[in-house]
Structures are given as structure tokens and as C-alpha cells.
Design a protein around this motif. Structure first.
Motif, PDB file in Angstrom:
ATOM      1  N   ASN A 357      -3.888   1.490  -1.631  1.00  0.00           N
ATOM      2  CA  ASN A 357      -3.179   0.292  -1.167  1.00  0.00           C
ATOM      3  C   ASN A 357      -1.888  -0.011  -1.923  1.00  0.00           C
ATOM      4  O   ASN A 357      -1.153  -0.917  -1.545  1.00  0.00           O
ATOM      5  CB  ASN A 357      -4.108  -0.917  -1.277  1.00  0.00           C
ATOM      6  CG  ASN A 357      -5.368  -0.747  -0.460  1.00  0.00           C
ATOM      7  OD1 ASN A 357      -5.309  -0.437   0.729  1.00  0.00           O
ATOM      8  ND2 ASN A 357      -6.525  -0.924  -1.106  1.00  0.00           N
ATOM      9  N   GLY A 358      -1.647   0.720  -3.025  1.00  0.00           N
ATOM     10  CA  GLY A 358      -0.470   0.445  -3.829  1.00  0.00           C
ATOM     11  C   GLY A 358      -0.744  -0.637  -4.865  1.00  0.00           C
ATOM     12  O   GLY A 358      -1.745  -1.347  -4.801  1.00  0.00           O
ATOM     13  N   LYS A 401       3.361   3.134  -4.690  1.00  0.00           N
ATOM     14  CA  LYS A 401       2.402   3.736  -3.773  1.00  0.00           C
ATOM     15  C   LYS A 401       2.051   5.157  -4.197  1.00  0.00           C
ATOM     16  O   LYS A 401       2.816   5.826  -4.901  1.00  0.00           O
ATOM     17  CB  LYS A 401       2.971   3.750  -2.354  1.00  0.00           C
ATOM     18  CG  LYS A 401       3.269   2.352  -1.808  1.00  0.00           C
ATOM     19  CD  LYS A 401       3.852   2.414  -0.417  1.00  0.00           C
ATOM     20  CE  LYS A 401       4.140   1.019   0.121  1.00  0.00           C
ATOM     21  NZ  LYS A 401       4.742   1.055   1.482  1.00  0.00           N
TER      22      LYS A 401
END
Length: 420
Positions: A357-358, A401
């Protein structure tokens, strides 16, 4: 017992080691500098410095008394390292606004194991007359009976005098609580000196500037009970040229154990020394001779950066060995040059969830220790001080990311971390 503002003024030492300590800047306060000098000139002097086990690593603020012990051993005197397992159970209140947290026996034991390492790198231990000795004050403090303590030791202490020391007076003037437990700390430290005098003939105690009151009490106790002349000396409480406390950064303390701080980050701390501090640090924290330091001190401009690297190499080699210093220097030069992530840089790893999801750049900067708070991280980003793989990042909402990993995260020109 009083102390002149500058104990080295108009003083011509008899012994070479006294001259060395003065010229390199190790002497701050001393109970009797001429007496210490006479003792050094007369023969081998056992000298001790104490270190409580409040953490599992020492930090660079502890290095000054250890380097003083190193100088004394090099000159043919006997260093004694006192590990304070017993006094750690109380906590030194000197110039602290609150009591130290109470540690369990297991925590203290783990901390003792951690802090032993740096002494073994900087001092030579053994059974010879000038070999270093390591002792633990729990050996005599733990079995001590309370009534015997009051009768045999407590009677020699004046509460009026104890209250007059700055380390205690400051706490009381600010109406901050000082427990009876903490108040006893200076008595127990005095007992340490008495015990070491009896066991080893110790004649000099070293400590940081905040230990002056405790040290003077120990000198006085040995005189009262044993009728012996012993001495106390403090090293300076170091601040940088800009006034910051030595060894403190936005990311926290500069630890000397590599499991708390990588050799690269340790090297970088010294490489980033302020220009005005370089010569002083070379005198205090390296074995380089004074005439070579004087020559290095004449450098300016770009040449001063080379001297800073020399400082970083010398100090890192003492604590982490020469190979670690060379690797740190090579890593730094690689990181400052090419855009790729340099081998040997500190690493931060993302979790599975973060890879999916970063993770916010602000959060990552704080976790990596490059910023002490999210607000500092946002200011650094807004001020164009943060780069990813060499490119400036200006978006405070930026997300790192998985598709961009691995990457090199940089704060300014000299602080780098690899994110994997």
C-alpha cells in the motif's frame, strides 16, 4: 575543598602525563593538581572511573573519561573501570530534573554485558601492574548492612554540605522532587572510592563535570576514614562550537555499540563535526601526536574536509576497528558521488503491508531516525532538504511505493539511508 576557575593556570607539571592531560584538554576540575602531578611522577597510580549500567551501550559522551584512562595507561598508570550495577539500582540524580527509571536485575545484567565491549577495545586488560582492571560495585554494595552503613559511613557526611552541591541544589531550587533513595547516591559513590582505595590503592577518581560533588565526597571520605591523600578530577562537559551537547542529535544519542548505531552513522557523526571543533576532537578522541594535530589544524577550505575524514577514520577505528572505518569512508564517498544506493549504508525495510500500500515519506523519515518528529520531517521536505535517489522531493504527502524500491533516501548532502 575548593577548586580554582582554571586549575592549570601558572602551573608547570613535573610529569609528562600531567602535561599531556592539560595540553589535550582533559582537565576541568581537580582537587589538587600539584598533588596529582607529584603522585604521577612518583610511580604507578591506580585511577578509576565509574559507569552505571543505565543502557546496553555507552554513547560518545562517555568516551572522554575512557580516553583519559587510555592516556594514563599509555603513560604507565593503572586504569580501573568500575561498572555500577549496585548504584544503577538507585540512579544518579546529578543535574537531572526527574528520577531515572528503575531497572530490573535482568535489565541491569544485560546492560552490563553491552557496555563492557568499548572498554575492551580502548584499554588493555590483564594481570600486569599497569593492565586495566574491571570491577563491579555490586560486589560490595549489595551485601552492605543498612545499620553498618549508617554507623560506619553515614556519620562522616554533613547533610548541610550535601545540600550545597549544585547537582542537588538545582533540583531543590526548581522544586523538583528528590527522593531519599537518590539522595543516598553520592554516599554510595564515596563508598566505591573507599573500597577501591582499600583493594587496589586507587589514588585518583575521574568523572564528567556533573560528577564533581560526588567525587569530592569520595575524596573526603577516604581522608576521614583512612587518613590517606587521594584526588579527584573531572573532564569537561563537552558541547559543540554551536553550543549543542556533545553526542546528541535530532535522531538521538550517538551510541558506540554497532547494534545500536551502525559504524557508518558513527563515522558520519565525526565527519560532520563543525569546523571549530575538529582540532579539539582530534586532541581528545584520537591517538594522533600533538604536533601532527597542529599541522592538520592549519587546513582550511576543501582541505579541512580531508581532515574531518581523518578525524572520523581515527575515532571509528578506535571503537569499531580500522576495517569498519575504511568501509564507512568508502560508503560515504560512493553515496556522495553516484546516484545508486551505496553498499554499507543503514537500511530501513518496509513491511508486507507497506510494500502493498505504500508508506508516507514523512513517517519513513521519522522511522529512519532522519527526523525527530513528523513536523521536522515536513519542514525538511518543504525546505527542499529531502531527496530520493538524488531527486528533490517537495510534496509533504509523498508516498513511497514498492515499485520504486530499493531507493536511497537522503536528508541534506551527508545523511543517507537505503529503503528496501
Amino acid at each position: 575543598m575548593t577548586q580554582a576557575d582554571n586549575p592549570t593556570d601558572a602551573f608547570e607539571p613535573r610529569s609528562a602525563i600531567t602535561r599531556t592531560l592539560v595540553e589535550r584538554g582533559y582537565v576541568n576540575q581537580v582537587t589538587d593538581l600539584e598533588g596529582v602531578d607529584r603522585a604521577f611522577a612518583a610511580g604507578i597510580v591506580p585511577v578509576y572511573a565509574g559507569f552505571d549500567a543505565t543502557a546496553d551501550s555507552l554513547h560518545v559522551g562517555h568516551l572522554l573519561p575512557i580516553m583519559t584512562l587510555r592516556r594514563l595507561q599509555q603513560a604507565g598508570h593503572k586504569p580501573i573501570v568500575l561498572i555500577g550495577s549496585g548504584t544503577t539500582r538507585i540512579g544518579d540524580p546529578s543535574f537531572r530534573s526527574a528520577a531515572r527509571p528503575m531497572l530490573s536485575e535482568d535489565e541491569i545484567s544485560a546492560n552490563v554485558a553491552g557496555i563492557r565491549k568499548v572498554f575492551e577495545r580502548l584499554l588493555t586488560f590483564g594481570d600486569g601492574p599497569t593492565d586495566a582492571l574491571m570491577v563491579n560495585n555490586a560486589e560490595w554494595l549489595d551485601p552492605m548492612a543498612w545499620i553498618d552503613m549508617l554507623r560506619d559511613v553515614g556519620k562522616h557526611f554533613s547533610v548541610n554540605r550535601m545540600l550545597s552541591f549544585d547537582s542537588v541544589k538545582t533540583r531543590l531550587e526548581q522544586q523538583e522532587n528528590l527522593s531519599f533513595l537518590e539522595f543516598n547516591y553520592m554516599i554510595l559513590q564515596a563508598v566505591d572510592y573507599l573500597e577501591l582505595f582499600r583493594r587496589t590503592g586507587c589514588r585518583l577518581q575521574l568523572g564528567g563535570g556533573d560528577q564533581w560533588g560526588n567525587i569530592v565526597n569520595g575524596v573526603d571520605l577516604v581522608r576521614r576514614i583512612e587518613g590517606a591523600e587521594v584526588f579527584g578530577m573531572t573532564t569537561p562537559l563537552l558541547t559543540t562550537a554551536s553550543g549543542a551537547k556533545m553526542g546528541k542529535t535530532a535522531a538521538g544519542a550517538i551510541w558506540v555499540n554497532e547494534d545500536r548505531l551502525s559504524p557508518y552513522d558513527y563515522w558520519q557523526f565525526w565527519r560532520n563535526a563543525e569546523d571549530a571543533d575538529v582540532v579539539r576532537f582530534l586532541k581528545l578522541f584520537t591517538d594522533l601526536p600533538l604536533d601532527e594535530i597542529e599541522s592538520l589544524g592549519r587546513a582550511d577550505g576543501a582541505a579541512l574536509n580531508t581532515v574531518k575524514e581523518r578525524l572520523a577514520n581515527e575515532v571509528t577505528a578506535l571503537v569499531h576497528e580500522a576495517d569498519a572505518a575504511r568501509r564507512a569512508q568508502a560508503t560515504a564517498r560512493q553515496a556522495f558521488g553516484a546516484g545508486e544506493a551505496a553498499e554499507g549504508l543503514p537500511t530501513v525495510r518496509l513491511s508486507d503491508d507497506e510494500r502493498a500500500n505504500g508508506v508516507g515519506l514523512v513517517e519513513l523519515l521519522v522511522r529512519a531516525g532522519m527526523a525527530s518528529s513528523k513536523s521536522e520531517a515536513r519542514r525538511a521536505i518543504a525546505g527542499r532538504g529531502i531527496r530520493i535517489d538524488g531527486d528533490v522531493v517537495e510534496d509533504v504527502e509523498a508516498i513511497v511505493k514498492a515499485s520504486t524500491l530499493p531507493l536511497r533516501l537522503s536528508f541534506g548532502r551527508k545523511r543517507h539511508i537505503v529503503v528496501t
